[in-house]
Design a protein around this motif. Sequence first.
Motif, PDB file in Angstrom:
ATOM      1  N   HIS A  27      20.371 -87.439 -26.917  1.00 26.38           N
ATOM      2  CA  HIS A  27      19.051 -86.156 -27.731  1.00 26.38           C
ATOM      3  C   HIS A  27      19.116 -85.556 -25.571  1.00 26.38           C
ATOM      4  O   HIS A  27      19.197 -86.146 -24.726  1.00 26.38           O
ATOM      5  CB  HIS A  27      17.792 -86.719 -28.004  1.00 26.38           C
ATOM      6  CG  HIS A  27      17.509 -87.532 -26.690  1.00 26.38           C
ATOM      7  ND1 HIS A  27      16.385 -86.465 -26.394  1.00 26.38           N
ATOM      8  CD2 HIS A  27      16.684 -88.433 -27.351  1.00 26.38           C
ATOM      9  CE1 HIS A  27      15.740 -88.431 -25.653  1.00 26.38           C
ATOM     10  NE2 HIS A  27      15.948 -89.293 -26.052  1.00 26.38           N
ATOM     11  N   THR A  35      16.248 -86.120 -33.259  1.00 31.68           N
ATOM     12  CA  THR A  35      17.356 -85.398 -32.949  1.00 31.68           C
ATOM     13  C   THR A  35      18.318 -85.731 -34.198  1.00 31.68           C
ATOM     14  O   THR A  35      19.068 -84.457 -34.615  1.00 31.68           O
ATOM     15  CB  THR A  35      17.690 -84.959 -31.820  1.00 31.68           C
ATOM     16  OG1 THR A  35      17.125 -84.864 -30.815  1.00 31.68           O
ATOM     17  CG2 THR A  35      18.422 -83.483 -31.817  1.00 31.68           C
ATOM     18  N   TRP A  36      19.467 -86.473 -34.254  1.00 28.20           N
ATOM     19  CA  TRP A  36      20.115 -86.565 -34.807  1.00 28.20           C
ATOM     20  C   TRP A  36      19.894 -87.326 -36.386  1.00 28.20           C
ATOM     21  O   TRP A  36      21.090 -87.408 -36.749  1.00 28.20           O
ATOM     22  CB  TRP A  36      20.672 -87.693 -33.892  1.00 28.20           C
ATOM     23  CG  TRP A  36      21.145 -88.310 -32.747  1.00 28.20           C
ATOM     24  CD1 TRP A  36      20.361 -87.546 -31.717  1.00 28.20           C
ATOM     25  CD2 TRP A  36      22.311 -86.558 -31.506  1.00 28.20           C
ATOM     26  NE1 TRP A  36      20.862 -87.744 -30.326  1.00 28.20           N
ATOM     27  CE2 TRP A  36      21.954 -87.039 -30.531  1.00 28.20           C
ATOM     28  CE3 TRP A  36      22.757 -85.763 -32.440  1.00 28.20           C
ATOM     29  CZ2 TRP A  36      22.420 -85.958 -29.383  1.00 28.20           C
ATOM     30  CZ3 TRP A  36      23.368 -85.072 -31.322  1.00 28.20           C
ATOM     31  CH2 TRP A  36      23.196 -85.227 -30.610  1.00 28.20           C
ATOM     32  N   HIS A  91      23.602 -84.264 -25.954  1.00 26.85           N
ATOM     33  CA  HIS A  91      23.641 -82.496 -26.261  1.00 26.85           C
ATOM     34  C   HIS A  91      22.235 -82.194 -25.494  1.00 26.85           C
ATOM     35  O   HIS A  91      21.747 -82.701 -24.508  1.00 26.85           O
ATOM     36  CB  HIS A  91      22.644 -83.019 -28.056  1.00 26.85           C
ATOM     37  CG  HIS A  91      21.312 -81.421 -28.391  1.00 26.85           C
ATOM     38  ND1 HIS A  91      20.511 -80.855 -28.522  1.00 26.85           N
ATOM     39  CD2 HIS A  91      22.395 -80.250 -28.385  1.00 26.85           C
ATOM     40  CE1 HIS A  91      19.860 -79.992 -28.311  1.00 26.85           C
ATOM     41  NE2 HIS A  91      21.274 -79.055 -28.691  1.00 26.85           N
ATOM     42  N   SER A  92      22.592 -80.445 -25.290  1.00 23.56           N
ATOM     43  CA  SER A  92      21.746 -79.975 -23.920  1.00 23.56           C
ATOM     44  C   SER A  92      21.455 -80.738 -22.504  1.00 23.56           C
ATOM     45  O   SER A  92      23.453 -81.491 -22.148  1.00 23.56           O
ATOM     46  CB  SER A  92      20.627 -79.451 -24.774  1.00 23.56           C
ATOM     47  OG  SER A  92      19.895 -78.722 -23.844  1.00 23.56           O
ATOM     48  N   GLY A  95      23.857 -83.535 -22.527  1.00 25.05           N
ATOM     49  CA  GLY A  95      25.429 -84.021 -21.364  1.00 25.05           C
ATOM     50  C   GLY A  95      25.341 -83.672 -20.323  1.00 25.05           C
ATOM     51  O   GLY A  95      25.873 -84.219 -20.280  1.00 25.05           O
ATOM     52  N   TYR A 114      27.427 -80.687 -26.517  1.00 20.77           N
ATOM     53  CA  TYR A 114      27.459 -79.551 -26.783  1.00 20.77           C
ATOM     54  C   TYR A 114      26.393 -78.871 -25.744  1.00 20.77           C
ATOM     55  O   TYR A 114      24.960 -79.140 -26.110  1.00 20.77           O
ATOM     56  CB  TYR A 114      26.579 -79.973 -28.060  1.00 20.77           C
ATOM     57  CG  TYR A 114      25.966 -78.472 -29.396  1.00 20.77           C
ATOM     58  CD1 TYR A 114      27.152 -78.956 -29.920  1.00 20.77           C
ATOM     59  CD2 TYR A 114      25.041 -78.440 -29.003  1.00 20.77           C
ATOM     60  CE1 TYR A 114      27.092 -77.767 -31.865  1.00 20.77           C
ATOM     61  CE2 TYR A 114      25.652 -76.932 -29.671  1.00 20.77           C
ATOM     62  CZ  TYR A 114      26.167 -76.415 -30.615  1.00 20.77           C
ATOM     63  OH  TYR A 114      26.225 -75.366 -31.338  1.00 20.77           O
ATOM     64  N   ARG A 208      30.147 -75.348 -28.500  1.00 22.18           N
ATOM     65  CA  ARG A 208      28.899 -75.144 -28.504  1.00 22.18           C
ATOM     66  C   ARG A 208      28.950 -73.458 -29.733  1.00 22.18           C
ATOM     67  O   ARG A 208      30.055 -74.153 -30.507  1.00 22.18           O
ATOM     68  CB  ARG A 208      29.337 -74.074 -27.232  1.00 22.18           C
ATOM     69  CG  ARG A 208      30.694 -72.299 -27.281  1.00 22.18           C
ATOM     70  CD  ARG A 208      30.537 -71.500 -25.927  1.00 22.18           C
ATOM     71  NE  ARG A 208      31.798 -70.806 -26.337  1.00 22.18           N
ATOM     72  CZ  ARG A 208      31.569 -70.116 -27.239  1.00 22.18           C
ATOM     73  NH1 ARG A 208      30.902 -69.761 -27.662  1.00 22.18           N
ATOM     74  NH2 ARG A 208      32.962 -69.678 -26.820  1.00 22.18           N
ATOM     75  N   HIS A 240      21.870 -73.301 -30.695  1.00 21.77           N
ATOM     76  CA  HIS A 240      21.437 -74.654 -30.049  1.00 21.77           C
ATOM     77  C   HIS A 240      21.977 -76.128 -30.297  1.00 21.77           C
ATOM     78  O   HIS A 240      21.607 -76.984 -30.341  1.00 21.77           O
ATOM     79  CB  HIS A 240      20.640 -74.343 -28.761  1.00 21.77           C
ATOM     80  CG  HIS A 240      20.687 -75.477 -27.425  1.00 21.77           C
ATOM     81  ND1 HIS A 240      22.068 -75.628 -27.074  1.00 21.77           N
ATOM     82  CD2 HIS A 240      19.655 -76.371 -27.371  1.00 21.77           C
ATOM     83  CE1 HIS A 240      21.470 -76.556 -25.555  1.00 21.77           C
ATOM     84  NE2 HIS A 240      20.085 -76.711 -26.146  1.00 21.77           N
ATOM     85  N   PHE A 241      21.404 -75.926 -31.905  1.00 20.66           N
ATOM     86  CA  PHE A 241      20.785 -76.574 -32.816  1.00 20.66           C
ATOM     87  C   PHE A 241      21.386 -76.817 -33.648  1.00 20.66           C
ATOM     88  O   PHE A 241      21.088 -76.994 -34.531  1.00 20.66           O
ATOM     89  CB  PHE A 241      19.293 -77.150 -32.549  1.00 20.66           C
ATOM     90  CG  PHE A 241      18.461 -77.292 -31.395  1.00 20.66           C
ATOM     91  CD1 PHE A 241      18.607 -78.041 -31.437  1.00 20.66           C
ATOM     92  CD2 PHE A 241      17.744 -76.540 -30.590  1.00 20.66           C
ATOM     93  CE1 PHE A 241      17.361 -78.613 -30.377  1.00 20.66           C
ATOM     94  CE2 PHE A 241      17.039 -76.358 -29.555  1.00 20.66           C
ATOM     95  CZ  PHE A 241      17.345 -77.745 -29.383  1.00 20.66           C
ATOM     96  N   MET A 243      23.624 -79.289 -34.916  1.00 22.54           N
ATOM     97  CA  MET A 243      23.282 -80.848 -35.762  1.00 22.54           C
ATOM     98  C   MET A 243      22.261 -81.030 -36.428  1.00 22.54           C
ATOM     99  O   MET A 243      21.881 -81.260 -38.229  1.00 22.54           O
ATOM    100  CB  MET A 243      22.605 -81.447 -34.650  1.00 22.54           C
ATOM    101  CG  MET A 243      21.682 -82.296 -33.925  1.00 22.54           C
ATOM    102  SD  MET A 243      21.581 -81.209 -32.937  1.00 22.54           S
ATOM    103  CE  MET A 243      22.178 -81.272 -31.764  1.00 22.54           C
TER     104      MET A 243
END
Length: 262
Positions: A27, A35-36, A91-92, A95, A114, A208, A240-241, A243
């Motif tokens: 995350h 988050t997932w 993610h973010s 990453g 991502y 993205r 940005h989110f 997911m």
Amino acid sequence: METFLSRDGTTLAYTRTGSGPSLVLVHGTNYDHSTWDAVLPALAGHFTVYALDRRGRGRSGDTSAYSIEREYEDLATLVDAVPGPVVLLGHSFGGICALGASLLTRNLGKLILYEPPFAPLERFGSPEALVRMEVLVREGRQAEVLETFLRALISVPEVEVQRMKTLPAWSAQVASAHTLAREGRVVEVAWRDLKRYAALSVPALLMRGGVSPPLCTEVSEALQGVLPRSHLSVLPEQGHFAMLTAPELFAREVLAFAGAEL
């Protein structure tokens, strides 16, 4: 949740769901494994999914001295501990962690990033806000750290800040707000070191959102210029989110790249 020890002795927690090949999820800033949650059912139908709580968040421990290298080691330790070859998704800020960990393990099969924030800090917001956040962290004013991050560093509109403060997740974000300033210092310099990833040989998917800021396009182009086996996937009408806002689309892109039979 299950736990493991990182190389510096910190206890880190993760959830394990599903069955099949290994997929590790990382995350971003000031979130945790939850988050997932929206994409987990689809991913767990094809993979054993390991969703990490990064150090300083959720059930994971922390240390007073912070270094991004410890986060790379945390993630590499988990990747090495599960059956490989592993698909690793960050993610973010996750990453950044995933890319750094990729150089520390031989158990990696594929990499998915991502919108990692590989850009100068001033492209996101006021660098002066980071100094203010560091002062607030030292004074233990966690809620003010988070609000300063949202308003001054990443320019979240005030109406959205007020909405976030009413959500159940707000208290958990306040509890981990001490991590925000230290991650800001990482973002400040991480973009300068991209060339070291040119030796990464595993296939990489850069994702993205189609309505994300132009900066995300610039970052993905920079990464494509460095990672020799990378290609880009743009999720239409997402930010940005993705997911959270388009979990079916997000999961479908991940599974297709990871090689799952859909």
